[in-house]
Design a protein around this motif. Structure first.
Motif, PDB file in Angstrom:
ATOM      1  N   LYS A  12       0.838  -1.212   0.000  1.00 19.37           N
ATOM      2  CA  LYS A  12       0.000   0.000   0.000  1.00 19.37           C
ATOM      3  C   LYS A  12       0.874   1.264   0.000  1.00 19.37           C
ATOM      4  O   LYS A  12       1.924   1.282  -0.614  1.00 19.37           O
ATOM      5  CB  LYS A  12      -0.972  -0.032   1.175  1.00 19.37           C
ATOM      6  CG  LYS A  12      -1.756  -1.340   1.245  1.00 19.37           C
ATOM      7  CD  LYS A  12      -2.931  -1.272   2.158  1.00 19.37           C
ATOM      8  CE  LYS A  12      -3.568  -2.657   2.249  1.00 19.37           C
ATOM      9  NZ  LYS A  12      -4.844  -2.658   2.936  1.00 19.37           N
ATOM     10  N   HIS A  97      -8.405  -3.047  -6.263  1.00 18.43           N
ATOM     11  CA  HIS A  97      -8.409  -3.222  -4.802  1.00 18.43           C
ATOM     12  C   HIS A  97      -9.561  -2.403  -4.220  1.00 18.43           C
ATOM     13  O   HIS A  97      -9.885  -1.329  -4.737  1.00 18.43           O
ATOM     14  CB  HIS A  97      -7.065  -2.755  -4.235  1.00 18.43           C
ATOM     15  CG  HIS A  97      -6.899  -3.109  -2.790  1.00 18.43           C
ATOM     16  ND1 HIS A  97      -7.486  -2.383  -1.786  1.00 18.43           N
ATOM     17  CD2 HIS A  97      -6.250  -4.136  -2.188  1.00 18.43           C
ATOM     18  CE1 HIS A  97      -7.183  -2.936  -0.617  1.00 18.43           C
ATOM     19  NE2 HIS A  97      -6.436  -3.998  -0.837  1.00 18.43           N
ATOM     20  N   GLU A 167     -11.263 -10.626  -1.572  1.00 19.89           N
ATOM     21  CA  GLU A 167     -10.960  -9.843  -0.374  1.00 19.89           C
ATOM     22  C   GLU A 167     -12.251  -9.230   0.165  1.00 19.89           C
ATOM     23  O   GLU A 167     -12.685  -8.172  -0.331  1.00 19.89           O
ATOM     24  CB  GLU A 167      -9.982  -8.717  -0.703  1.00 19.89           C
ATOM     25  CG  GLU A 167      -8.659  -9.187  -1.251  1.00 19.89           C
ATOM     26  CD  GLU A 167      -7.550  -8.179  -0.961  1.00 19.89           C
ATOM     27  OE1 GLU A 167      -6.613  -8.552  -0.267  1.00 19.89           O
ATOM     28  OE2 GLU A 167      -7.654  -7.025  -1.389  1.00 19.89           O
ATOM     29  N   GLY A 173      -7.694  -5.190   6.875  1.00 22.25           N
ATOM     30  CA  GLY A 173      -7.120  -4.321   7.898  1.00 22.25           C
ATOM     31  C   GLY A 173      -7.898  -4.270   9.197  1.00 22.25           C
ATOM     32  O   GLY A 173      -7.634  -3.406  10.041  1.00 22.25           O
ATOM     33  N   GLY A 211      -7.414 -10.418   3.349  1.00 21.21           N
ATOM     34  CA  GLY A 211      -8.220  -9.805   4.414  1.00 21.21           C
ATOM     35  C   GLY A 211      -7.770 -10.348   5.751  1.00 21.21           C
ATOM     36  O   GLY A 211      -8.174 -11.442   6.143  1.00 21.21           O
ATOM     37  N   SER A 212      -6.845  -9.594   6.406  1.00 15.12           N
ATOM     38  CA  SER A 212      -6.358  -9.970   7.737  1.00 15.12           C
ATOM     39  C   SER A 212      -5.755 -11.364   7.781  1.00 15.12           C
ATOM     40  O   SER A 212      -5.889 -12.070   8.788  1.00 15.12           O
ATOM     41  CB  SER A 212      -7.480  -9.816   8.778  1.00 15.12           C
ATOM     42  OG  SER A 212      -7.871  -8.457   8.862  1.00 15.12           O
ATOM     43  N   GLY A 233      -1.830  -7.582   3.315  1.00 15.82           N
ATOM     44  CA  GLY A 233      -1.545  -6.166   3.535  1.00 15.82           C
ATOM     45  C   GLY A 233      -0.625  -5.990   4.732  1.00 15.82           C
ATOM     46  O   GLY A 233       0.596  -6.114   4.629  1.00 15.82           O
ATOM     47  N   GLY A 234      -1.201  -5.710   5.880  1.00 17.18           N
ATOM     48  CA  GLY A 234      -0.429  -5.375   7.076  1.00 17.18           C
ATOM     49  C   GLY A 234       0.709  -6.343   7.380  1.00 17.18           C
ATOM     50  O   GLY A 234       1.837  -5.928   7.651  1.00 17.18           O
TER      51      GLY A 234
HETATM   52  C1  PEP Z   1      -5.212  -5.889   1.445  1.00 16.69           C
HETATM   53  O1  PEP Z   1      -5.347  -4.688   1.569  1.00 16.69           O
HETATM   54  O2  PEP Z   1      -5.088  -6.383   0.304  1.00 16.69           O
HETATM   55  C2  PEP Z   1      -5.200  -6.708   2.648  1.00 16.69           C
HETATM   56  C3  PEP Z   1      -5.486  -7.964   2.544  1.00 16.69           C
HETATM   57  O3  PEP Z   1      -4.892  -6.056   3.830  1.00 16.69           O
HETATM   58  P1  PEP Z   1      -4.755  -6.736   5.278  1.00 16.69           P
HETATM   59  O4  PEP Z   1      -3.962  -8.020   5.106  1.00 16.69           O
HETATM   60  O5  PEP Z   1      -4.042  -5.740   6.107  1.00 16.69           O
HETATM   61  O6  PEP Z   1      -6.139  -7.027   5.757  1.00 16.69           O
END
Ligand code: PEP
Length: 251
Positions: A12, A97, A167, A173, A211-212, A233-234
């Motif tokens: 990101k 996204h 997602e 997040g 997603g997380s 993501g994170g």
């Molecule tokens: C993303 O933004 O593609 C994502 C999966 O973020 P996170 O893993 O932080 O939920």
């Protein structure tokens, strides 16, 4: 195994050059002497693709962009063409996204056009789809995801030039994830829809969950039959977490 898992990091809008290079080198270093049995990809901010690609040279880790324009060049201030990403060493680009769909009003039709541009430039398009919490609560998750899939998949899509990332918007997040049964249901539905468009090649299409995803839940998510990797993501911003997720896959 028909589908080799893809573990992709979406960085990101995080990190300055030194952070990105250190993260890339950390991941590359963890691929020695033996890389995990998966394809690895990191998607830094576009302006950092060049130094990240240089830091990853000689490693099995690929680099991707987070967006591209529909056109190959022209009067589009601030935008980036797919060929420019490719020129810097990117092999993939994330498209549609949910943050771009929300922040920039991106529609399925636009995502589809961007995917065409990505393919023309020789990039693999990672097309993101997923329902909001209100849509899931209303029992609309499968319908929404199906509509997004059909609207975003470009003509000319193949299992080799396209990856789908499911997602759920409410899981990104937030630390929350759907149940394994819910993830399995959506991934199975996407594969069935892909079968209508790609025929037998749908069995080779990679469908990622995002997603997380984190080290503590990656193993069970990645073990699901139609989950072929993760878009992270994170947890992709920490070498240890990203590599722990990669090593959670049986490959
Ligand atoms: C993303 O933004 O593609 C994502 C999966 O973020 P996170 O893993 O932080 O939920």
């Amino acid at each position: 195994m028909v589908r080799r898992p893809l573990i992709a990091g979406n960085w990101k809008m995080n990190g300055l050059k030194a952070d990105a290079v250190a993260l890339a080198k950390g991941i590359a270093g963890r691929c020695l002497p033996q890389p995990p049995p998966v394809d690895l990809l990191v998607c830094p901010p576009a302006i950092l693709i060049d130094p990240v690609a240089q830091a990853l040279a000689g490693s099995p880790v690929a680099v991707g962009g987070q967006d591209c324009h529909t056109q190959s060049s022209g009067a589009h201030t601030g935008d980036i063409a797919a060929a420019m990403l490719r020129d810097l060493g990117a092999s993939h680009v994330i498209l549609g996204h949910s943050e771009r769909r929300t922040d920039h009003g991106e529609t399925d039709a636009l995502v589809r056009e961007k995917a065409v541009a990505a393919h023309q430039a020789g990039l693999v398009a990672i097309i993101c789809i997923g329902e909001t919490e209100a849509e899931r609560d209303a029992g609309q998750a499968l319908a929404v995801v199906g509509k997004q899939f059909e609207g975003s998949l470009p003509p000319g899509a193949t299992a080799e030039n396209t990856v789908i990332a499911y997602e759920p918007v409410w899981a990104i997040g937030t630390g929350r994830t759907p149940t394994l049964a819910e993830v399995a249901e959506v991934h199975g539905a996407i594969r069935a829809l892909a079968g209508k468009q790609l025929g037998a090649a749908a069995q080779r299409l990679r469908i990622l969950y995002g997603g997380s995803m984190k080290p503590s839940n990656a193993r069970e998510l990645l073990a699901l039959a139609d989950v072929d990797g993760g878009l992270i993501g994170g947890a992709s911003l920490k070498v240890e977490d990203f590599m722990a997720i990669a090593l959670s896959s049986n490959g």
